[in-house]
Design a protein around this motif. Sequence first.
Motif, PDB file in Angstrom:
ATOM      1  N   UNK A 191       9.967   6.107   6.023  1.00  0.00           N
ATOM      2  CA  UNK A 191      11.142   5.668   5.283  1.00  0.00           C
ATOM      3  C   UNK A 191      11.414   4.210   5.622  1.00  0.00           C
ATOM      4  N   UNK A 192      12.134   3.563   4.718  1.00  0.00           N
ATOM      5  CA  UNK A 192      12.456   2.150   4.876  1.00  0.00           C
ATOM      6  C   UNK A 192      13.958   1.947   4.736  1.00  0.00           C
ATOM      7  N   UNK A 193      14.486   1.041   5.544  1.00  0.00           N
ATOM      8  CA  UNK A 193      15.902   0.653   5.464  1.00  0.00           C
ATOM      9  C   UNK A 193      16.820   1.855   5.586  1.00  0.00           C
ATOM     10  N   UNK A 194      16.577   2.683   6.594  1.00  0.00           N
ATOM     11  CA  UNK A 194      17.460   3.815   6.852  1.00  0.00           C
ATOM     12  C   UNK A 194      18.698   3.309   7.582  1.00  0.00           C
ATOM     13  N   UNK A 195      19.853   3.584   7.027  1.00  0.00           N
ATOM     14  CA  UNK A 195      21.118   3.231   7.647  1.00  0.00           C
ATOM     15  C   UNK A 195      21.912   4.506   7.897  1.00  0.00           C
ATOM     16  N   UNK A 196      22.249   4.757   9.160  1.00  0.00           N
ATOM     17  CA  UNK A 196      23.029   5.926   9.544  1.00  0.00           C
ATOM     18  C   UNK A 196      24.463   5.487   9.758  1.00  0.00           C
ATOM     19  N   UNK A 197      25.376   6.093   9.022  1.00  0.00           N
ATOM     20  CA  UNK A 197      26.779   5.699   9.099  1.00  0.00           C
ATOM     21  C   UNK A 197      27.336   5.995  10.490  1.00  0.00           C
ATOM     22  N   UNK A 200      29.188   9.200  11.194  1.00  0.00           N
ATOM     23  CA  UNK A 200      28.408  10.433  11.304  1.00  0.00           C
ATOM     24  C   UNK A 200      27.894  10.666  12.714  1.00  0.00           C
ATOM     25  N   UNK A 201      27.894   9.631  13.557  1.00  0.00           N
ATOM     26  CA  UNK A 201      27.376   9.764  14.928  1.00  0.00           C
ATOM     27  C   UNK A 201      28.425   9.334  15.947  1.00  0.00           C
ATOM     28  N   UNK A 202      29.664   9.716  15.678  1.00  0.00           N
ATOM     29  CA  UNK A 202      30.730   9.497  16.641  1.00  0.00           C
ATOM     30  C   UNK A 202      31.079   8.058  16.897  1.00  0.00           C
ATOM     31  N   UNK A 203      30.960   7.200  15.884  1.00  0.00           N
ATOM     32  CA  UNK A 203      31.329   5.807  16.042  1.00  0.00           C
ATOM     33  C   UNK A 203      30.255   4.942  16.669  1.00  0.00           C
ATOM     34  N   UNK A 204      29.125   5.508  17.006  1.00  0.00           N
ATOM     35  CA  UNK A 204      28.024   4.727  17.576  1.00  0.00           C
ATOM     36  C   UNK A 204      27.380   3.879  16.476  1.00  0.00           C
ATOM     37  N   UNK A 205      26.747   2.798  16.871  1.00  0.00           N
ATOM     38  CA  UNK A 205      26.234   1.838  15.899  1.00  0.00           C
ATOM     39  C   UNK A 205      24.719   1.719  16.023  1.00  0.00           C
ATOM     40  N   UNK A 206      24.039   1.870  14.897  1.00  0.00           N
ATOM     41  CA  UNK A 206      22.598   1.673  14.840  1.00  0.00           C
ATOM     42  C   UNK A 206      22.267   0.676  13.732  1.00  0.00           C
ATOM     43  N   UNK A 207      21.263  -0.178  13.937  1.00  0.00           N
ATOM     44  CA  UNK A 207      20.853  -1.087  12.866  1.00  0.00           C
ATOM     45  C   UNK A 207      20.015  -0.342  11.828  1.00  0.00           C
ATOM     46  N   UNK A 208      19.678  -1.015  10.736  1.00  0.00           N
ATOM     47  CA  UNK A 208      18.778  -0.433   9.746  1.00  0.00           C
ATOM     48  C   UNK A 208      17.417  -0.180  10.404  1.00  0.00           C
ATOM     49  N   UNK A 209      16.835   0.971  10.124  1.00  0.00           N
ATOM     50  CA  UNK A 209      15.613   1.399  10.787  1.00  0.00           C
ATOM     51  C   UNK A 209      14.494   1.647   9.788  1.00  0.00           C
ATOM     52  N   UNK A 210      13.269   1.398  10.227  1.00  0.00           N
ATOM     53  CA  UNK A 210      12.058   1.815   9.513  1.00  0.00           C
ATOM     54  C   UNK A 210      11.329   2.818  10.398  1.00  0.00           C
ATOM     55  N   UNK A 211      10.645   3.769   9.787  1.00  0.00           N
ATOM     56  CA  UNK A 211       9.934   4.774  10.579  1.00  0.00           C
ATOM     57  C   UNK A 211       8.730   5.284   9.815  1.00  0.00           C
ATOM     58  N   UNK A 212       7.740   5.769  10.563  1.00  0.00           N
ATOM     59  CA  UNK A 212       6.588   6.434   9.972  1.00  0.00           C
ATOM     60  C   UNK A 212       6.138   7.528  10.926  1.00  0.00           C
ATOM     61  N   UNK A 213       5.524   8.565  10.370  1.00  0.00           N
ATOM     62  CA  UNK A 213       5.074   9.688  11.188  1.00  0.00           C
ATOM     63  C   UNK A 213       3.775  10.275  10.689  1.00  0.00           C
ATOM     64  N   UNK A 214       2.960  10.727  11.617  1.00  0.00           N
ATOM     65  CA  UNK A 214       1.705  11.412  11.323  1.00  0.00           C
ATOM     66  C   UNK A 214       1.640  12.593  12.290  1.00  0.00           C
ATOM     67  N   UNK A 215       1.950  13.794  11.777  1.00  0.00           N
ATOM     68  CA  UNK A 215       2.172  14.964  12.628  1.00  0.00           C
ATOM     69  C   UNK A 215       1.428  16.166  12.057  1.00  0.00           C
ATOM     70  N   UNK A 216       0.941  17.049  12.950  1.00  0.00           N
ATOM     71  CA  UNK A 216       0.306  18.300  12.540  1.00  0.00           C
ATOM     72  C   UNK A 216       1.082  19.473  13.102  1.00  0.00           C
TER      73      UNK A 216
END
Length: 332
Positions: A191-197, A200-216
């Motif tokens: 995913x790209x440009x994930x922003x978590x409000x 939703x996480x008790x007032x904690x602050x996270x920047x916009x995130x990118x992620x990738x996964x390769x899982x079995x």
Amino acid sequence: MTSSDERQPKRRRGLLWLVAFVVVLFAIYSSGWFYLAGRVKSEADRAVATLNKNGVEAGCANLQVSGYPLSFAVSCDNLAYEDDARNIAASAGSFNAIAQITQPLSPVADLRGPLRTSVPGMVPLWIDWDNLQANVKLSWPLPRRISLQADGLSGQTDPADDTDPVQLFSAGKADGQLQPNGGDIDYLGNFRDLEIDSEAIGGRVLPALDASGDVTLKNGVALIGTQVKSLRGQTIEIRNLDLSSGTARITVSGPLSVDAEGLIDADLMIRLKDPKAVAVILGAAIPEQKSQIEQGFGALALLGSEPSMPLKVVKGKASLGFIPLGKIKPVE
């Protein structure tokens, strides 16, 4: 009579036979298309009726089959599922799936939002998107591949009363792919440009995130169709799980399993890029541990800009290198 005069009737007869063959072939194709269209509608009605007999209300409103003669398309005005016995409900907007005659085993489907869900143990959710498309490579007994791609994805709570909804997240783009691998199931996604409000996480602050996964998921094929109610007994192999924001990056790889008692076992490798930048993000997300995080990651920065370390979990007891992290509670 000249030889050219003799060839003319033969050519006409050949052309007539060719036209007749094409007409017969088209008639057979048309019969097959309309037979399949009828079967799709009847099987869909039968499946819905079977579900309704079991106390479930499901529907594909105004089911239509179209596209003749060059494609095969199935559409519904909306989708709905409700199981009162299990207190599960879900609904979505219009559904359209189309397979071209040249690629009958590779249908493409799109679904309109929002997706509204209600599941025991979770707040009701409202998930929406600008565009959601699925690509399927059909095979037997399982599809060879299922791919999903969403643009403008967002989620919020969906209160049943008059309280205001809580914005949960938004992402510019997200996609995922599932495919069988022997008895296992492989997953690739990002995913790209994930922003978590922050709300939703008790007032904690996270920047916009990118992620990738390769899982079995081990033994994933056998789990399909079974109602898995617990993570216990499951095993996954993380080939690469990557989370980044700006220059900060965390990469995880290795096996992870949950035993019958819910205790986690894992043998993971953690790799960091720009540990100081990672510490800034974690310090803002976990302000009560900010000083410890800064000290720990400051020490890691002495190992270079991209240090790595093992994260081991044995029967729920976790350690990062030689540093004990404590015990992880059993999972359900």
